[in-house]
Design an enzyme around this catalytic site. Sequence first.
Site, PDB file in Angstrom:
ATOM      1  N   SER A 158       0.804  -1.231   0.000  1.00  0.00           N
ATOM      2  CA  SER A 158       0.000   0.000   0.000  1.00  0.00           C
ATOM      3  C   SER A 158       0.829   1.269   0.000  1.00  0.00           C
ATOM      4  O   SER A 158       0.820   2.059   0.960  1.00  0.00           O
ATOM      5  CB  SER A 158      -0.956  -0.045   1.182  1.00  0.00           C
ATOM      6  OG  SER A 158      -1.749  -1.189   1.035  1.00  0.00           O
ATOM      7  N   ARG A 173       7.376   6.354  -4.241  1.00  0.00           N
ATOM      8  CA  ARG A 173       8.023   6.890  -3.046  1.00  0.00           C
ATOM      9  C   ARG A 173       7.395   6.231  -1.829  1.00  0.00           C
ATOM     10  O   ARG A 173       6.244   5.801  -1.881  1.00  0.00           O
ATOM     11  CB  ARG A 173       7.867   8.410  -2.954  1.00  0.00           C
ATOM     12  CG  ARG A 173       6.517   8.935  -2.542  1.00  0.00           C
ATOM     13  CD  ARG A 173       6.346  10.381  -2.898  1.00  0.00           C
ATOM     14  NE  ARG A 173       6.362  10.579  -4.333  1.00  0.00           N
ATOM     15  CZ  ARG A 173       5.296  10.403  -5.131  1.00  0.00           C
ATOM     16  NH1 ARG A 173       4.153  10.002  -4.626  1.00  0.00           N
ATOM     17  NH2 ARG A 173       5.373  10.603  -6.422  1.00  0.00           N
ATOM     18  N   ASP A 211      -4.104  -1.319  -1.171  1.00  0.00           N
ATOM     19  CA  ASP A 211      -5.211  -1.606  -0.238  1.00  0.00           C
ATOM     20  C   ASP A 211      -6.540  -1.002  -0.707  1.00  0.00           C
ATOM     21  O   ASP A 211      -7.611  -1.570  -0.484  1.00  0.00           O
ATOM     22  CB  ASP A 211      -4.875  -1.160   1.202  1.00  0.00           C
ATOM     23  CG  ASP A 211      -4.349   0.260   1.329  1.00  0.00           C
ATOM     24  OD1 ASP A 211      -4.243   0.945   0.297  1.00  0.00           O
ATOM     25  OD2 ASP A 211      -4.043   0.682   2.463  1.00  0.00           O
TER      26      ASP A 211
HETATM   27  C1  BGC Z   1      -0.279   5.192   0.367  1.00  0.00           C
HETATM   28  C2  BGC Z   1      -1.384   4.515  -0.403  1.00  0.00           C
HETATM   29  C3  BGC Z   1      -2.294   3.784   0.558  1.00  0.00           C
HETATM   30  C4  BGC Z   1      -2.759   4.681   1.673  1.00  0.00           C
HETATM   31  C5  BGC Z   1      -3.621   3.961   2.683  1.00  0.00           C
HETATM   32  C6  BGC Z   1      -0.850   6.042   1.485  1.00  0.00           C
HETATM   33  O1  BGC Z   1       0.189   6.587   2.243  1.00  0.00           O
HETATM   34  O2  BGC Z   1       0.500   5.994  -0.493  1.00  0.00           O
HETATM   35  O3  BGC Z   1      -0.861   3.607  -1.343  1.00  0.00           O
HETATM   36  O4  BGC Z   1      -3.407   3.306  -0.165  1.00  0.00           O
HETATM   37  O5  BGC Z   1      -1.650   5.238   2.332  1.00  0.00           O
HETATM   38  O6  BGC Z   1      -2.963   2.875   3.240  1.00  0.00           O
END
Ligand code: BGC
Length: 491
Positions: A158, A173, A211
């Site tokens: 995620s 990143r 996610d």
């Molecule tokens: C991430 C996402 C993720 C979200 C919730 C963010 O910091 O970049 O990819 O879906 O957090 O977990």
Amino acid sequence: MVGLGPRKPPSRKGSMADVPRDLMQEIKRLEELFTVDAAKLKAVTKHFVSELEKGLSVEGGSIPMNPTWCMSFPTGYETGTFLALDMGGTNLRVCEIILTDEKSEFDIIQSKYRMPEELKTGDADELWEYIADCLQQFIETHHSGEKLDKLPLGFTFSYPATQDYIDHGILQRWTKGFDIDGVEGQNVVPMFEAALAKRGVPIKLTALINDTTGTLIASAYTDTAMKIGCIFGTGCNAAYMEDCGSIPKLAHMNLPPDMPMAINCEWGAFDNEHKILPRTPYDIIIDKDSPRPGQQAFEKMIAGLYLGEIFRLVLVDLHDNKEVHIFEGQNIDKLRKGYTLDSSFLSLIEEDPFENLSETKDLFQNKLGITTTHPELELIRRLAELIGTRAARLSSCGVAAIALKKGYKTCHVGADGSVFNKYPHFKARGAVALREILDWPAKKSPRDPDPIEILPAEDGSGVGAALIAALTLKRVKEGNLAGIQHPENFK
Ligand code: BGC
């Protein structure tokens, strides 16, 4: 109070009668700083819509709008046995999911492993080895002595990743405080697979997922009205289903224009150029002191990782201001330590049921060694409400923007994450904001559902990941090889 959105919970009126002038003034100043009125919400949403479009364009924008190669909603009749790995912020979860013949039914077994804090800022090899160890342990526990064909796995990773294929993902990143060298700009799949191969763990990666995409698909599995999947947790983000014809940056692939493609928005990056969000001096400090300054502007105002820190920064600032008398003569060293308070601390303050805020008083005493007066407690409670309310209201701008972009007048939104599930009043405050942004007429009866409802989602990173793996196997069998790097893994 006009335009302040949801008021204090009705259970408590609060008494500002004995609050001295300096604190009262500060409360007013904070209300002005943190309140986002309906007009501002609308302006933010309007800009959000154009930024979503920009992210899909060839030039791109701040919001990555990552195509995920998840190319259909489930029917409810998917079947098979799948592993799912969820690399969350706090835990690592491994699941085995059996999608059964019964419509929208599944069986699940799962194990949780704590993600050691030092891994988050450690070494890439240690991270992959830890993950592979957990998977190996899971297989040994649940399949000891069995001769296994390689099991298909959906890996919920995620973080923002560029996916040229579903079994591929270049980390754009790190977010959420992760800072591991040598992974940004790299495809994480071979690193993960190498760690598995080293241990001979019988697993093949079928899909790397986010996610939010998992949440969208898992929620749509049981409710076909679900059109958007959101996470409001340590980080925040959303996914929705786009038509390939509306994704100019994929035009060169000549995909059928009406073919669906789930987009992982990565909306935490909204307004990285600081054009519209009402940032306070405290938001600016959060950004400056974070491992990735200039990134995740929206996320840093609304996600669970930051709410307690915003609150802490305000209190330290007030204490250090000679004009304001708060925690006078007390040692606030514990409060001075960055990230000591998480969003559950704010939740507890907002949940304090007592008129005299005695639970909040105990919290400050026990956690921070600070003895509070009644006026200070009133300020503390109001501050928590302001920060929690701002987070919920701004979150709704993202949901409204996707709905407006897609022309959804009615739909369900599946949401998950600690803030959505546990932060008091988050859901109600978000619903009020959505109503203000989208100008819905008053309800005839309080029991009438809103046209767009944000509802608790199904398990995205477990069942959602398994479903996406199943959908991918199915489409490969049917000959749709778009976005598949290693078709041999799909036999
Ligand atoms: C991430 C996402 C993720 C979200 C919730 C963010 O910091 O970049 O990819 O879906 O957090 O977990």
